[in-house]
Design a protein around this motif. Structure first.
Motif, short mmCIF file in Angstrom:
data_model
loop_
_atom_site.label_atom_id
_atom_site.label_comp_id
_atom_site.label_asym_id
_atom_site.label_seq_id
_atom_site.Cartn_x
_atom_site.Cartn_y
_atom_site.Cartn_z
N ILE A 1 0.74 -1.21 0.08
CA ILE A 1 -0.05 -0.13 0.20
C ILE A 1 1.06 1.21 -0.05
CG2 ILE A 1 -1.92 1.35 1.27
CD1 ILE A 1 -2.65 -1.40 2.34
N GLU A 2 0.70 2.05 -0.82
CA GLU A 2 1.31 3.26 -0.97
C GLU A 2 1.43 4.33 0.20
OE1 GLU A 2 2.34 7.11 -4.26
OE2 GLU A 2 0.79 5.69 -4.43
N GLY A 3 2.23 4.51 0.89
CA GLY A 3 2.20 5.21 2.01
C GLY A 3 1.69 4.71 3.38
N PHE A 4 1.93 3.31 3.55
CA PHE A 4 1.23 2.55 4.43
C PHE A 4 1.74 3.04 5.75
CE2 PHE A 4 2.09 -0.99 7.40
CZ PHE A 4 0.51 -1.23 7.75
N VAL A 5 3.05 3.32 5.84
CA VAL A 5 3.60 3.62 7.41
C VAL A 5 2.97 4.97 7.87
CG1 VAL A 5 5.53 4.23 8.48
CG2 VAL A 5 5.75 2.54 6.79
N GLN A 6 2.52 5.89 7.01
CA GLN A 6 2.00 7.27 7.25
C GLN A 6 0.68 6.98 7.62
OE1 GLN A 6 4.13 6.60 4.53
NE2 GLN A 6 5.77 8.16 5.13
N LEU A 7 -0.20 6.05 6.62
CA LEU A 7 -1.70 5.83 7.06
C LEU A 7 -1.73 5.34 8.47
CD1 LEU A 7 -2.84 4.36 3.70
CD2 LEU A 7 -3.28 6.77 4.51
N ARG A 8 -0.83 4.23 8.76
CA ARG A 8 -1.12 3.71 10.17
C ARG A 8 -0.44 4.56 11.33
NH1 ARG A 8 2.37 0.54 13.56
NH2 ARG A 8 4.18 0.95 12.24
#
Length: 391
Positions: free
Chosen positions: A130-137
């Motif tokens: 998922i693109e930007g998974f770390v930021q979303l979490r």
């Protein structure tokens, strides 16, 4: 004697094995003319026709996104079920993208499952790209902490010193606490909070040489604001004012992080090999102290922070020393001058001697510069207290 019967005239003659087959000669006169031979050698003019395709400009499809047919969840409990049990990659991705918005829209429902959701997000691993998974979490964790700060902060701080956590998860806890404290401390205008400068805060948290520069700017800005100047000119617009929502919950963010920093665990030793996390902890405590300015808990937090700095003042790691100096800056900027020079005079004198030693002998130029700025800030606080009118 009878004669054999004669064949009738109309009967066809019998054809024996040795007889010849009589086939009428039929001549087929074709009206179609034979095709001429096709030459396989291309004409000279065909090259120009093929080259004309090179002039076509292809469409720019870099920004195109595939349309998703998966329906996004509507309730936060549905999001928890998807993140914990669903194997559908598309549904999982849509849930991660919509989760922060659902928490903001349904704050009451989010508070009912705040700790459960924080636990799921803290242990969540990326099942599919998922693109930007770390930021979303991270944004979802920060949002649920802002919505329900005390229970979520108590859970996160209790897990920081627990077993069976990776260093990445422990640093994620520190980042979420710092970002949530920043959002809670922002003044609210017209029912909305100002957009926090997340990038500048991340520069202070993440390791590197930006930390001392950021805190140097903070010190210089505070000194500039406390300097009185007389000049004519247009008045500046007043900044937005409002209550500091972090003031009532600052202790739940701050004090649990100081309890067990000197107690090594089986897989986690801040005073040993895990000095990177120790440096991140020092910077996070400095940030929490800075956002607790003008709060009732600022003096108690400042005293505990100065004791933490004093215990680690001879640490050899550069990142840890920068975090300790940043912590001193936060304490000097956040604690009222009368409390510093009154109730904490002994701690302040010890810190002043250590800062003078750092400014003279530390091998790192940023540490020396930050120590000098802290000494300058101390002198300005003393002058301010001496010139203040007594009642």
């Amino acid at each position: 004697m009878q004669m054999p019967p004669q064949p009738l005239a109309d009967d066809p003659p019998s054809i024996g094995r040795g007889s010849l087959s009589i086939t009428p000669n039929v001549v087929l006169n074709s009206s179609v003319e034979p095709h001429p031979c096709v030459s396989l050698v291309p004409d000279k003019g065909s090259d120009s026709e093929l080259d004309s395709d090179d002039d076509l400009i292809p469409y720019d499809m870099s920004e195109d996104k595939e349309l998703k047919k998966t329906k996004a969840p509507v309730y936060i409990r549905d999001c928890i079920e998807v993140l914990t049990g669903s194997e559908d990659a598309d549904k999982w991705e849509v849930t991660m993208e919509i989760l922060e918005i659902l928490i903001q829209r349904n704050s009451a429902a989010a508070q009912e499952v705040s700790v459960e959701l924080a636990k799921v997000l803290l242990h969540l691993e990326e099942k599919t790209y998922i693109e930007g998974f770390v930021q979303l979490r991270q944004r979802a964790l920060v949002t649920i902490t802002v919505i329900d700060p005390i229970p979520v902060a108590q859970y996160l701080t209790s897990q920081f010193y627990s077993l069976n956590y990776s260093l990445r998860q422990r640093m994620d806890i520190l980042d979420v606490l710092a970002l949530a404290a920043q959002e809670l401390s922002q003044p609210k205008t017209a029912g909305k909070s100002q957009a926090p400068s997340t990038q500048s805060l991340c520069k202070q948290i993440l390791p590197g040489n930006h930390t001392s520069q950021d805190w140097r700017k903070v010190v210089e800005e505070r000194i500039k604001n406390k300097t009185r100047r007389f000049a004519k000119g247009p008045s500046q617009a007043e900044p937005a004012c409002g209550p500091n929502e972090f003031s009532s919950v600052a202790g739940h963010f701050f004090f649990p992080l100081l309890q067990n920093f000197d107690r090594p665990l089986m897989t986690f030793d801040l005073l040993g090999d895990d000095q990177l996390v120790l440096g991140r902890l020092a910077h996070t405590l400095a940030i929490l102290m800075f956002f607790a300015v003008n709060t009732t808990a600022a003096a108690v937090m400042g005293r505990a922070l100065l004791e933490f700095v004093w215990a680690l003042r001879f640490h050899t790691d550069l990142y840890v020393r920068q975090g300790l100096l940043s912590s001193v800056s936060s304490a000097l900027l956040s604690i009222p001058a009368e409390r510093l020079l009154g109730d904490m005079m002994e701690e302040l004198l010890e810190t002043q001697c250590w800062l003078a030693d750092v400014a003279e002998k530390d091998p790192d130029g940023d540490c020396r510069s930050l120590a000098l700025h802290n000494l300058l800030l101390m002198e300005n606080l003393k002058k301010k207290l001496e010139t203040a009118p007594s009642f």
